[in-house]
Design a protein around this motif. Sequence first.
Motif: not given
Length: 167
Positions: A8-9, A35-40, A112-116
């Motif tokens: 998490a970022y 596989d590599v995926v960013v979840v926003e 958290t909202p705005g996190g990824a």
Amino acid sequence: MSDLIAVAYDDLATAEQARDKLVQLQKEHVLELADVVVVERKQNGKIKLHQARNLAAGGALGGAAWGGLIGLIFFMPLLGMAVGGATGAAMGAASDAGIDDAFMRDLGDHLTPGGAALFVLVDKRNPDKAIPELAPLGGKIIQTSLSSDEEDHLRAAVKAARAPQPA
């Protein structure tokens, strides 16, 4: 066997930067990524998946190669490549290999909202070279398929890589 690691970022830009570093490490043959995926998680709470791999393009390339080979056998290589490429693209677009989308969305709901978060499915790893590249970006390991010992080793290596180095 592949290992799943989710980190998490605080924001999308940092998660994308980490993904780009991993893709670069794959190009340098340090890692093999399945596989590599960013979840926003957007400010409004909606979850968006940023898929990095284009399976349709890979399928088209493989299909064109096989189609060309079959076309050579029957003396029609261009037609064989066209048909093989189209079939490969369709198969690549229809397949959903890699990390389960529902699983990523479920974990994304806890950001958290705005996190990824960055989800990585690693086939082959060389953490000694990858961790120093990613550690400066921070992040928090939120999910892995590693054993407890391997996960503890990963956390310790990240912590050591982030620690200030003596001059």
